[in-house]
Scaffold this active site. Structure first.
Site, short mmCIF file in Angstrom:
data_model
loop_
_atom_site.label_atom_id
_atom_site.label_comp_id
_atom_site.label_asym_id
_atom_site.label_seq_id
_atom_site.Cartn_x
_atom_site.Cartn_y
_atom_site.Cartn_z
N TYR A 147 0.87 -1.18 0.00
CA TYR A 147 0.00 0.00 0.00
C TYR A 147 0.91 1.23 0.00
O TYR A 147 1.89 1.28 0.73
CB TYR A 147 -0.89 -0.01 1.25
CG TYR A 147 -1.74 1.24 1.43
CD1 TYR A 147 -2.82 1.49 0.59
CD2 TYR A 147 -1.47 2.15 2.45
CE1 TYR A 147 -3.62 2.62 0.75
CE2 TYR A 147 -2.27 3.29 2.62
CZ TYR A 147 -3.34 3.52 1.78
OH TYR A 147 -4.12 4.64 1.95
N ASP A 242 9.38 2.94 -0.74
CA ASP A 242 8.38 3.58 0.11
C ASP A 242 8.68 3.18 1.55
O ASP A 242 8.37 2.07 1.99
CB ASP A 242 6.98 3.15 -0.31
CG ASP A 242 5.91 3.84 0.54
OD1 ASP A 242 6.28 4.52 1.51
OD2 ASP A 242 4.71 3.69 0.23
N LYS A 270 5.09 9.22 8.83
CA LYS A 270 4.90 8.64 10.17
C LYS A 270 5.94 9.12 11.20
O LYS A 270 5.80 10.18 11.76
CB LYS A 270 4.85 7.12 10.06
CG LYS A 270 3.69 6.69 9.11
CD LYS A 270 3.24 5.28 9.29
CE LYS A 270 2.27 4.87 8.18
NZ LYS A 270 0.97 4.46 8.59
N1 PLP Z 1 3.09 4.23 2.19
C1 PLP Z 1 3.04 3.26 3.10
C2 PLP Z 1 4.05 2.16 3.06
C3 PLP Z 1 2.07 3.28 4.11
O1 PLP Z 1 2.02 2.30 5.01
C4 PLP Z 1 1.15 4.36 4.13
C5 PLP Z 1 0.11 4.42 5.16
O2 PLP Z 1 -0.03 3.58 6.01
C6 PLP Z 1 1.25 5.34 3.15
C7 PLP Z 1 2.23 5.26 2.19
C8 PLP Z 1 0.29 6.50 3.16
O3 PLP Z 1 0.57 7.32 4.25
P1 PLP Z 1 -0.56 8.30 4.84
O4 PLP Z 1 -1.58 7.44 5.47
O5 PLP Z 1 0.20 9.17 5.79
O6 PLP Z 1 -1.10 9.08 3.69
#
Ligand code: PLP
Length: 435
Positions: A147, A242, A270
């Site tokens: 994700y 990511d 985060k």
């Molecule tokens: N990338 C990863 C690996 C994530 O786990 C998440 C969210 O959990 C995101 C991107 C998106 O982040 P946000 O929820 O701060 O938009």
């Protein structure tokens, strides 16, 4: 075990359902994957959270990863308060932006330039646009079960076969957008090679969670990330890690730096906001300099580099460097995994650093991709989750998610949870056998 009190949370949820779609501001909070109604969290303190009915839980969700230091760490709160007292936002250049860029660059070797945004979604969306702008190509390869936030091009899952078009995983994502996102199974290099062969000179980037967290914890197979690095370089595509979850989660740097793999771009979020809304993306200077105003790839944000968020994030990063809580978090999640893996016959606990997922998999084989984790018994997980809540442990409310150990958890919290989790799993097994 005594049932939790739920009257106030239920009332709040009923009111929320009238005014907020599905009652929540982010879908997984509705507890649809685990049944029951969500407790409303009134306050948090260290490793514990307290709900509107006065129930206390040891928290293993940690706001989905940012709270590596636990809830309301005094130094993080103090830093945010001090920044807030000087002004909540300027929409102009401010000193903490420079300090954050310097701090990130000093902690992550390949982050030559970095730009702050407000969420992980924004970080990924911007990195993808940058990759497309720099390469002049449209297609992106991602992995099933990873994700990357909710931007259109990332809400795409695999079609019926590797070479069929990706399928939008949300209404509102156009088929044109979905067609530009190619999806491979996680840990499957041959699939990525096939996609590159079928889309010669069209792939702008490969994006991957270097350790997958969003299908539950799935580790990269030996050589998987190294091979991706090689294939992307050979094909003129950018490689994006990511690290919204893994950044600063497994050590005071990125997973890429720990593993010795250099992506072209890294997305963060985060932990670097310490619980405030923050994201960032960065990497090679020659790539990052294509962003406006220096280059032609447009990207902007009214609140980007917000001083209160950066103060909380900087305090968090400074504490991580001073205190190095990583060995202790690793030991704690290993203890949970050992208890489950040595003694429960029907569940498997995957763990890495302070992250873990308890898979109701009926097997002791670590999952390697989404097909594997989909075999888990989600109904059993729902029962497990609900019994854990009743026992005072708040887990991420889905089988396909991570749980997090923070620096605020005590050895007693961990021992209590491990024994309680084991007892619940054994009880569920017994009930299943009787049926
Ligand atoms: N990338 C990863 C690996 C994530 O786990 C998440 C969210 O959990 C995101 C991107 C998106 O982040 P946000 O929820 O701060 O938009």
């Amino acid at each position: 075990m005594p049932k939790r009190k739920t009257k106030h949370s239920e009332k709040l949820f009923a009111e929320a359902l009238q005014l907020i779609p599905g009652g929540v501001n982010s879908p997984v909070r509705a507890f649809n994957s685990v049944g029951g109604k969500p407790p409303y969290i009134a306050h948090g303190d260290g490793a514990t959270i307290h709900d509107a009915d006065g129930n206390r839980y040891i928290d293993f969700c940690g706001s989905w990863g940012p709270l590596l230091l636990g809830h309301a760490h005094p130094r993080v709160v103090e830093a945010a308060n001090a920044a807030a007292a000087k002004g909540l936002s300027f929409g102009a250049c401010s000193p903490l932006e420079v300090e954050m860029a310097e701090t990130l660059a000093s902690m992550v070797p390949n982050l030559e330039k970095v730009r702050m945004v407000n969420s992980g979604t924004e970080a990924v969306m911007s990195a993808i646009r940058l990759a497309r702008g720099v390469t002049g190509r449209n297609k992106i390869i991602k992995f099933d079960g990873c994700y990357h936030g909710h931007s259109d091009s990332m809400l795409v899952s695999a079609g019926s076969g590797l070479l069929t078009r990706g399928v939008a995983s949300s209404k509102g994502v156009t088929s044109g957008t979905a067609a530009d996102t190619l999806v491979a199974p996680y840990n499957d290099i041959a699939a990525v090679e096939t996609l590159f062969d079928a889309n010669m000179d069209e792939v702008a980037a490969v994006i991957v969670e270097p350790v997958a967290g969003n299908m539950g914890l799935v580790k990269p197979a030996k050589g998987f990330l190294e091979s991706l690095r090689k294939i992307t370089a050979e094909n003129g595509a950018l490689f994006i890690f990511d690290e919204v979850i893994t950044g600063f989660r497994l050590g005071p740097t990125t997973y890429g730096a720990i593993a010795g793999i250099e992506p072209d771009l890294t997305t963060l979020g985060k932990i670097i906001g310490g619980g405030m809304p923050v994201g960032a993306f960065g990497g090679r200077a020659d790539i990052m300099d294509n962003l406006a105003p220096k280059g032609d790839v447009y990207q902007a944000g009214t609140l980007s580099g917000n001083p209160v968020a950066l103060a909380a994030g900087l305090a968090t990063l400074n504490i991580l460097q001073e205190e190095n809580p990583y060995p202790q978090m690793k030991e704690m999640s290993a203890e949970i995994a050992k208890t489950i893996n040595d003694r429960a016959s029907n569940a498997y606990c995957a763990n890495l650093g302070g992250m873990f997922t308890i898979f109701m998999s009926g097997s002791k084989t670590p999952p390697k991709n989404l097909d594997d984790v989909k075999k888990c018994d989600t109904a059993a997980f729902a029962k497990f989750h609900s019994a854990a809540l009743d026992s005072g442990f708040y887990l991420s409310p889905s089988q396909f998610e991570l749980n997090f150990v923070s620096a605020a958890h005590s050895p007693n919290d961990i021992a209590d949870f491990a024994e309680a989790a084991l007892a619940i799993i054994e009880k569920l097994e017994l009930q299943a056998k009787r049926q």
